[in-house]
Design an enzyme around this catalytic site. Structure first.
Site, short mmCIF file in Angstrom:
data_model
loop_
_atom_site.label_atom_id
_atom_site.label_comp_id
_atom_site.label_asym_id
_atom_site.label_seq_id
_atom_site.Cartn_x
_atom_site.Cartn_y
_atom_site.Cartn_z
N GLY A 132 0.84 -1.20 0.00
CA GLY A 132 0.00 0.00 0.00
C GLY A 132 0.87 1.24 0.00
O GLY A 132 2.04 1.18 0.39
N CYS A 158 5.09 -6.38 2.02
CA CYS A 158 5.46 -4.97 2.05
C CYS A 158 4.67 -4.22 3.13
O CYS A 158 4.86 -4.47 4.31
CB CYS A 158 5.30 -4.36 0.66
SG CYS A 158 6.08 -2.76 0.52
N TYR A 159 3.73 -3.36 2.73
CA TYR A 159 2.91 -2.66 3.73
C TYR A 159 2.18 -3.67 4.62
O TYR A 159 2.01 -3.46 5.83
CB TYR A 159 1.90 -1.76 3.00
CG TYR A 159 1.02 -0.92 3.90
CD1 TYR A 159 1.42 0.34 4.32
CD2 TYR A 159 -0.23 -1.40 4.33
CE1 TYR A 159 0.60 1.11 5.13
CE2 TYR A 159 -1.05 -0.63 5.15
CZ TYR A 159 -0.63 0.62 5.54
OH TYR A 159 -1.44 1.38 6.34
N HIS A 191 8.37 -7.74 -2.81
CA HIS A 191 7.15 -8.11 -3.55
C HIS A 191 7.34 -9.43 -4.30
O HIS A 191 7.91 -9.44 -5.40
CB HIS A 191 6.79 -7.01 -4.56
CG HIS A 191 6.25 -5.79 -3.90
ND1 HIS A 191 4.92 -5.64 -3.59
CD2 HIS A 191 6.87 -4.67 -3.45
CE1 HIS A 191 4.74 -4.47 -2.99
NE2 HIS A 191 5.90 -3.86 -2.89
N GLU A 210 5.07 -11.06 -5.81
CA GLU A 210 4.10 -11.19 -6.91
C GLU A 210 4.60 -10.60 -8.23
O GLU A 210 4.04 -10.89 -9.28
CB GLU A 210 2.76 -10.53 -6.51
CG GLU A 210 2.75 -9.00 -6.42
CD GLU A 210 3.29 -8.45 -5.09
OE1 GLU A 210 4.06 -9.16 -4.43
OE2 GLU A 210 2.95 -7.30 -4.74
N ASP A 237 -15.02 -11.98 -24.65
CA ASP A 237 -15.89 -12.10 -23.47
C ASP A 237 -17.30 -12.52 -23.84
O ASP A 237 -17.85 -13.49 -23.30
CB ASP A 237 -15.94 -10.78 -22.69
CG ASP A 237 -14.56 -10.29 -22.30
OD1 ASP A 237 -13.63 -11.11 -22.31
OD2 ASP A 237 -14.41 -9.09 -22.00
N LYS A 252 -9.21 -11.81 -17.56
CA LYS A 252 -9.22 -12.01 -19.02
C LYS A 252 -8.49 -13.29 -19.45
O LYS A 252 -8.97 -14.02 -20.31
CB LYS A 252 -8.56 -10.80 -19.68
CG LYS A 252 -8.77 -10.70 -21.15
CD LYS A 252 -9.94 -9.81 -21.41
CE LYS A 252 -10.24 -9.64 -22.86
NZ LYS A 252 -11.49 -8.90 -23.03
#
Ligand code: XMP
Length: 508
Positions: free
Chosen positions: A55, A81-82, A167, A169, A225, A364
């Site tokens: 964050g 992190c945050y 991080h 990710e 979609d 997606k």
């Protein structure tokens, strides 16, 4: 849905959605929850694990996003992190603001054998933080440091609480995926029960229960979609599904024919085709302001449905291709409206349709995978996103049939060259737009005074941010040469280098 669940608590970090995607890529169902609703959601839904996101704030600021860590007792938790700082700050440790910001790649030194981070094959990690933890919660141990960060990771293996300052990710942390994998499977003991095949099976079951014997209207555009929605609904309900395709005249060259062919021959014979060129061009006459155009186009969809009232009046449900990022964005208290996006542009009252959104929990890339498994052709599944208002938002100024033809021809040349030269891979969207200025040129021995085409090709992960594709100059020169020679009315070609933000992907 009866899956194991990982809740990702969003503290406003730029990578929160990415965490959810990474978890799902590992085969575990995950959802994002805003920090304000997190405690309640954890109590109500009993997640199998929790991840606390990064964050932009400092935990030391009054009113900063936070969570009462006592709700996480007995739940495997990973603070990133945050998220790690919140675990320390609220868990009896201490966080200090630091004048030194740690940003970019750092070398992680593991200092505790058998810890979560000790298993990382590559010590390079991505950092982005100002504050730092100076005291960890009681019962935890420090497991890693960097040259500038004395607490780069800590853990309390007994209650399965883990914190990493970096991080995992992002792709800049090469061993990040293995950290998430260990956390989900070795520590939280999850099964990995989120697969496309399971999703299809469960959706079909749910659709059958929700819709029963009623008729469903699927508005299709040829995009991935709406095509996947139509395929899924058809697999669940067969002839109870009516697909409606409105050809508004603002599609790319050959696209309408392609959509009709795919739907009728390959996949869904029950297609109602509405040719509405004159109607849309009539409504767009003299309209130049981007939001007014979107509104006009949206309204004409309603008029189309109104005119086909008799064909559609027995439909009780409307199937829409809403995706998870749309759900997240519309639930975000801070999301600013930049443009009015629309799916089918509002619907007449007489329809009183109930909405079915079978893709509302998917990203997606997951939708594409579902499409593949349902047997949709590659050119549908891999199709680039295309805006509902079509070329209407790629033609600046008034939209007329003549200007549509210009942009269609230029766009066709650009995308054909990308395909022929094998440059399509990795491109999120590529298109030509027509500007509403004129410039002087010379052709043969004659002066010209005509319009410029802008070429745009972007890379993106989710359309929230984007970067121009670094196409070779010689390639662009070749495309420009073809366009000015083959497309009447164009005497100049530009390439758009702007990223999003500050620009958007579309020009309007
Ligand atoms: P922008 O231009 O806002 O676009 O960066 C982000 C993504 O959304 C698509 N887009 C639309 N899609 N209706 C849609 O269905 C719309 O009105 C619309 N406007 C933009 C755009 O193509 C890109 O993928």
């Amino acid at each position: 849905m009866d899956h194991q669940l990982v809740l990702v608590v969003d503290f406003g970090g730029q990578y929160t959605q990415l965490i959810v995607r990474r978890v799902r890529e590992l085969g575990v169902y995950s959802e994002m929850v805003p920090w304000q609703k997190a405690e309640q959601a954890i109590r109500d839904r009993g997640p199998d694990a929790v991840i606390l996101s990064g964050g932009p704030k400092s935990v030391l600021e009054p009113g900063a996003p936070t969570i009462d860590v006592s709700v996480l007792d007995n739940i495997p938790t990973l603070g990133i992190c945050y998220g790690l700082q919140v675990m320390a700050h609220r868990g009896g440790g201490c966080v200090e603001s630091s004048s030194e910001r740690e940003y970019g790649h750092r070398h992680l030194t593991s200092i505790a054998p058998n810890s979560l981070v000790a298993k990382m094959a590559d010590p390079a990690v991505w950092m982005s933080h100002g504050d730092r933890v100076v005291k960890i919660p009681d019962g935890s141990i420090i497991t890693a440091t960097t040259a500038t960060c004395p607490v780069a990771a800590f853990e309390n293996a007994a209650n399965k609480h883990y914190g990493v300052q970096f991080h995992p990710e992002v792709s800049h942390t090469p061993s990040g995926r293995s950290i998430l994998h260990s956390f989900l499977f070795d520590i939280a003991g999850l099964r990995g029960d989120w697969t496309t095949a399971n999703f299809i099976e469960e959706s079909i079951q749910r659709i059958k229960e929700e819709v029963g014997d009623e008729q469903v209207l699927c508005a299709v555009s040829g995009g991935v979609d709406s095509s996947v929605v139509a395929a899924l609904m058809t697999k669940a309900l067969g002839h109870q599904v009516k697909c409606v395709f409105v050809d508004h005249g603002l599609l790319r060259k050959g696209e309408a024919e392609q959509v009709v062919k795919t739907f009728t021959e390959v996949f869904h014979p029950n297609l109602i085709l509405i040719n509405a060129h004159d109607q849309f061009f009539g409504a767009l006459k003299g309209v130049t302001e981007p939001e007014a155009k979107r509104k006009a186009i949206g309204e004409q969809f309603v008029v189309c449905f109104e005119r086909h009232r008799d064909d559609l009046s027995d439909c009780k449900f409307l199937a829409q291709g809403t995706l998870y990022p749309d759900v997240i964005e519309s639930g975000s208290p801070t999301a600013a409206k930049i443009k009015t996006h629309h799916n089918v542009g509002g619907l007449p009252d007489w329809m009183r349709l109930q909405v079915v959104e079978p893709l509302r929990w998917l990203f997606k890339d997951e939708v594409r995978e579902v499409g593949r498994q349902l047997g949709l052709p590659d050119d549908v599944v891999d199709r680039q996103p295309f805006p509902g208002p079509g070329l209407g938002v790629r033609i600046l100024g008034e939209v007329t049939p003549e200007r549509v033809a210009i942009v269609q021809d230029a766009d066709h040349i650009f995308r054909e060259e990308l395909r022929v030269q094998g440059l399509e891979a990795g491109i999120w969207q590529s298109y030509a737009a027509l500007l509403d200025v004129r410039s002087v040129g010379v052709m043969g021995d004659e002066r010209t005074y005509e319009q410029p085409i802008v070429l745009r090709a972007v890379q993106s992960e989710d359309a929230m941010t984007a970067r121009a594709v670094p196409l070779e100059f010689s390639f662009l020169e070749h495309v420009a040469h073809r366009i000015v020679n083959e497309v009447k009315g164009v005497n100049r070609v530009l390439y758009d280098l702007t990223s999003k933000p500050p620009a958007t992907i579309e020009w309007e």
